[in-house]
Scaffold this motif. Structure first.
Motif, short mmCIF file in Angstrom:
data_model
loop_
_atom_site.label_atom_id
_atom_site.label_comp_id
_atom_site.label_asym_id
_atom_site.label_seq_id
_atom_site.Cartn_x
_atom_site.Cartn_y
_atom_site.Cartn_z
N LEU B 406 0.83 -1.21 0.00
CA LEU B 406 0.00 0.00 0.00
C LEU B 406 0.86 1.26 0.00
O LEU B 406 2.02 1.24 0.41
N ASP B 410 -2.23 5.60 2.07
CA ASP B 410 -3.35 4.68 2.32
C ASP B 410 -3.36 4.29 3.78
O ASP B 410 -2.33 4.26 4.44
N LEU B 424 -8.43 3.96 0.79
CA LEU B 424 -7.56 4.45 -0.30
C LEU B 424 -8.01 5.87 -0.63
O LEU B 424 -9.05 6.07 -1.27
#
Lengths: 160, 768
Positions: B406, B410, B424
């Motif tokens: 990620l 995020d 997100l």
């Protein structure tokens, strides 16, 4: 000058108040006699007042004042030399003879006239104060005992 | 002492001087008196002579010798002092007597002088009297003065002695001194000194104890400070002096600190400024302050101290307490409050805060946020097979892998056992989301070795997007959750975006759960229906199975199929279980009089069976309703009973001990181990209707049912066949020697009154 002045004063005084002066003299002379031990015990003082014809009035007045002071007064024109305790001359006319005889009596001789001090033993002096004036010559001459107290209050007569 | 000695000398000298002075005074006085008397005598003589001087001179001058002698005699006799008078004239001299002496006076007169010889009789007379008086006074007063002096001197010597003793006094050892004299004042002084000494002794003793206590307290304080890791300090506002106490905190090396700057040099820059500001404010405004600040040691170790300062009399006096552990604990608590302790990922609370924050930012910046709801597939199996410890290891590894794929922007959180939510921020579209999902899936393609066993974890992922699907945080989470469930239902290892249909389901779910809550509060919407159970051997009604129905105000009577699944999801099932149990107890209480032999069966949900207060609740109900527990049969499913068999056995033992009957429901559908089954203390085996309803057609079902019945017989358990729908099935189960039959053939579930009527009117022959 001095005597002239005194004379003048005397007469002025005399004229003003002869009685007052005589009174003082009477009293003063009596006292002097008393302190001079001439006084006999339990017996009145005898004063022989000798005067002349011009001074009879004064003599009488004097006698009167003296008597008031308890004095036996004899008034004589001629002095009695035997019995008097003292003599007061109220005269200016006194002979030397008498004067000598008076001295021999060994008695005090007073004169009411200040100017007669030369012939008397005690007189009165009139000045700022009136006080007796004594003639020690005559007193000595007469051999009279004088109480010194008199000296303290009296004026001493000095010969000129 | 020297003063006292000198005082004695002074008194001695004074006495001598006084006596000498007195004598000198007497001498001078006598001299003066003599002189004066002489003068007086002379004056007197002079006065006497002055008065008589003229008279004497005159008398002598005129030769009045007798009168002169008499006069002088009279003067001498009056005067007493005059002894002789001599008159010196220029021409003659007269001398009263022959007496002559040095004492003579001359008085000048005009003609000569008068010399007076006298004696100082006045002086003689005076001194005769004077000396007599002096002697008398001397004899009286001198001894008195001497005695007084001697007395004072003696007492002063005694005082001196007393002073010497006082000088030698060690007040630590001597509490009193002996009196040196019975003299009242000295005795009083001695008494006063003794009283003072006692007080001094007492004071010394108290002071000693006090000092001892202070030292003790100081040590205790230092120990306490050392133990509690605290130190105190003070700052003189005027002199700008700083001092520190409690230097026994070795690690801080406080002994080195001499000034405020030394002290502040251990602070972080921000704390240093804040501390200075607070200290200055305290000095200026007589304030107190409190702050937590850092303290960095010479070894570069960081501590946290809570300093409290108070302005007292021109100084700020402060205490600093080591709160490092507390702060760290607090930080840990804060961390734990917002993080999952296992994976260190943010937890649900943190997620909500962060999500809320991101939503605000996204709203302002017109950005999208994708919510990914991840649920690890078959994680329970991993836990069950490999143990919780390895399950935890798996979760940690997965969390790390997720983090690795990620972006930093995020946000990933773990909200449950195997559930993760990823936010997100600023995602563009579904394709971008799918890319991320693919990254997540790819990250787990590589196996994770747990106990040398390669594990291939997969995720079911649900996704909702802000603001496309909703602008409400809770709704977005809910949608993602539902989508995840949908993905899981699809067959796991897949992802699903929320859609309108799912949203509808979600809305239905929430509507039903809200209505259920309302129904539970009302107590008249959720009702019990009773399906009779027929005792085939004795051909009578054995009892009934209580089945819940929802008399929905709009939708009518609803079977559990329509709401139980929602209740299970929303955790309302617990309340429904308790509700049903309570209604069952109420029913049995009523039946005690009219139908004492009827057995009422109720289903216990897995959730209720796992409740920690399950047994205590049963006991409580039993105490309240006072029913015969043997008339209540608690049904647990075969699946539940076989999970954690030890726990199940324990609970069922307790249930049985209370006197309740136990039935294993839906038997044959689970994975029962006969070994386990024989351990379970149940009474009845309920054969699942899936076997019964096809008995007439399916030979396998017949064989299975026969075997179940045989097992029950072996275990000496009663059997109940569910789903008996026709006479043929009844005949079969009768032949199989099933004990109890339950099904539509006899009766559908019915309300209580109908059931009671059914019981009263039951005639088995009608069904043969």
């Amino acid at each position: 000058m001095k005597y002239l002045f005194l004379f003048f004063i005397f007469f002025s005084f005399l004229a003003a108040n002869i009685n007052e002066l005589l009174y003082i003299e009477a009293k003063l002379y009596t006292k002097i006699i008393k302190i001079s031990n001439f006084q006999k015990k339990n017996k009145k003082i005898v004063i022989d007042l000798i005067y002349d014809k011009d001074s009879v009035k004064i003599a009488k007045k004097m006698a009167k004042f003296l008597e008031k002071n308890g004095v036996d007064v004899r008034m004589d024109t001629v002095p009695n030399f035997s019995e008097a305790d003292a003599y007061i001359l109220v005269t200016k006319k006194i002979s030397d003879k008498f004067k000598k005889r008076l001295l021999r009596t060994k008695k005090l001789i007073f004169s009411i006239y200040p100017d007669m001090i030369k012939d008397s033993m005690v007189s009165i002096y009139i000045g700022a104060k009136v006080k007796p004036i004594i003639n020690l010559y005559l007193i000595k001459k007469a051999s009279i005992y004088i109480n010194p107290i008199i000296l303290k209050v009296a004026k001493i007569y000095e010969k000129d | 002492m020297k003063k006292i000695k000198s005082l004695i000398s002074f008194i001695d000298i004074t006495f001598v001087v006084l006596i000498s002075g007195f004598l000198l005074y007497i001498f001078v006085d006598i001299f003066n008196i003599s002189k004066t008397l002489k003068e007086m005598q002379k004056d007197k003589i002079a006065l006497a002579i002055k008065n008589e001087k003229e008279t004497l001179t005159t008398l002598l001058k005129y030769n009045f010798t007798d009168e002169l002698k008499n006069e002088i005699k009279k003067i001498i006799s009056h005067s007493k002092d005059i002894k002789n008078i001599e008159i010196n004239l220029s021409n003659r001299v007269f001398r009263f007597n022959s007496y002559e002496s040095e004492n003579k006076m001359s008085f000048k007169i005009k003609e000569g002088e008068i010399v007076v010889y006298y004696e100082n009789n006045l002086i003689k007379r005076f001194f005769e009297k004077y000396f007599v008086r002096f002697l008398i006074y001397f004899l009286i007063f001198f001894p008195i003065i001497f005695l007084l002096f001697w007395y004072i001197r003696t007492k002063i010597l005694k005082l001196n002695l007393l002073a010497k003793r006082l000088e030698k006094i060690n007040f630590k050892k001597i509490s009193s001194i002996e009196k040196v004299d019975a003299f009242y004042e000295i005795e009083n002084i001695t008494k006063a000194v003794n009283t003072l000494l006692k007080q001094v002794n007492l004071f010394y003793k108290n002071q000693k104890e006090f000092l001892h206590r202070i030292v003790k307290y100081k040590n205790q304080l230092e120990t306490a400070q050392s133990i509690s890791e605290m130190f105190s300090w003070d700052y003189d506002c005027k002199e700008k002096r700083f001092s520190i106490m409690g230097k026994n905190i070795k690690i801080l090396n406080l002994k080195k600190i001499k000034t405020l700057d030394d002290f502040l040099s251990h602070f972080e820059e921000e704390d240093k400024k804040a501390f200075k500001k607070k200290l200055k404010s305290a000095c200026l405004n007589n304030e107190s302050f409190e702050m937590i600040h850092t303290f960095i040691t010479d070894e570069n170790k960081k501590f946290y101290f809570k300093s409290v300062g108070k302005f007292i009399k021109g100084k700020v006096i402060g205490v600093s307490l080591n709160v490092t552990e507390e702060i760290k604990r607090q930080q840990k608590i804060e961390f734990l409050a917002y993080h999952d302790p296992l994976t260190s990922l943010p937890n649900r609370a943190y997620l909500k805060e962060e999500f809320s924050r991101l939503l605000n930012i996204a709203k302002r910046n017109n950005k999208k946020i994708a919510v990914l709801y991840l649920d690890l597939d078959n994680f329970k199996m991993v836990n069950d097979t490999l143990g919780h410890e390895n399950g935890d290891k798996l979760l940690i590894t997965i969390a790390n892998r997720l983090k690795s794929v990620l972006r930093k922007s995020d946000f990933i959180s773990r909200i449950g056992g195997d559930e993760f939510i990823i936010l997100l921020y600023g995602i563009k579209d579904k394709n971008s989301i799918k890319e991320v999902i693919n990254k997540i899936v790819n990250s787990l393609k590589e196996p994770i070795n747990i106990k040398q066993t390669p594990i291939y974890p997969t995720f079911s992922i649900g996704c909702a997007v802000y603001p496309d699907d909703s602008t409400n945080m809770d709704e977005l989470l809910k949608f993602a959750d539902i989508a995840m469930y949908e993905a899981k239902n699809k067959g796991k290892n897949s992802s699903k975006f929320i859609n309108e249909e799912l949203k509808k389901q979600v809305n239905e779910y929430y509507n039903i759960t809200n209505e259920l809550k309302s129904a539970l509060e009302k107590e008249d919407e959720l009702i019990l229906f009773f399906q009779p159970q027929i005792d085939l051997k004795h051909k009578k009604v054995r009892g009934a199975e209580a089945l819940i129905r929802w008399n929905h105000p709009k939708r009518g009577l609803l079977s559990p199929f329509h709401f139980i699944s929602y209740a299970e999801k929303s955790n309302l099932i617990t309340y429904i279980d308790r509700y049903v149990l309570k209604k069952a107890f109420e029913t049995l209480k009523k039946w005690q009089k009219y139908f004492p032999d009827l057995i009422l069966s109720i289903n216990i949900s897995p959730n209720e069976f796992r409740q920690s207060d399950f047994i205590s609740n049963l006991k409580n109900m039993l105490n309240i309703y006072k029913i015969n527990p043997n008339r209540l049969e608690l049904e647990i499913t075969e699946t539940i009973s076989m999970q954690d068999i030890a726990y199940t056995v324990n609970i069922l033992e307790e249930v049985k001990a209370l006197g309740f009957k136990i039935a294993i429901d839906d038997f044959g559908t689970g994975y029962s181990s006969l070994n386990y089954l024989k351990k379970l203390p149940f009474n009845t085996l309920k054969i699942d209707q899936t076997f019964i309803k096809d008995l007439e057609k399916d030979v396998d079902d017949l064989i299975i049912t026969e075997m179940i019945v045989q097992i029950a017989k072996v275990l000496k358990k009663e059997t109940v066949a569910e789903g008996v729908e026709n006479k043929k099935i009844l005949e079969i189960i009768k032949n199989l020697e099933v004990d109890v039959a339950q099904g539509y053939y006899f009766a559908k579930p019915m309300p209580k009154e109908s059931f009671e009527r059914f019981v009263r009117n039951f005639d088995y022959n009608k069904f043969e």
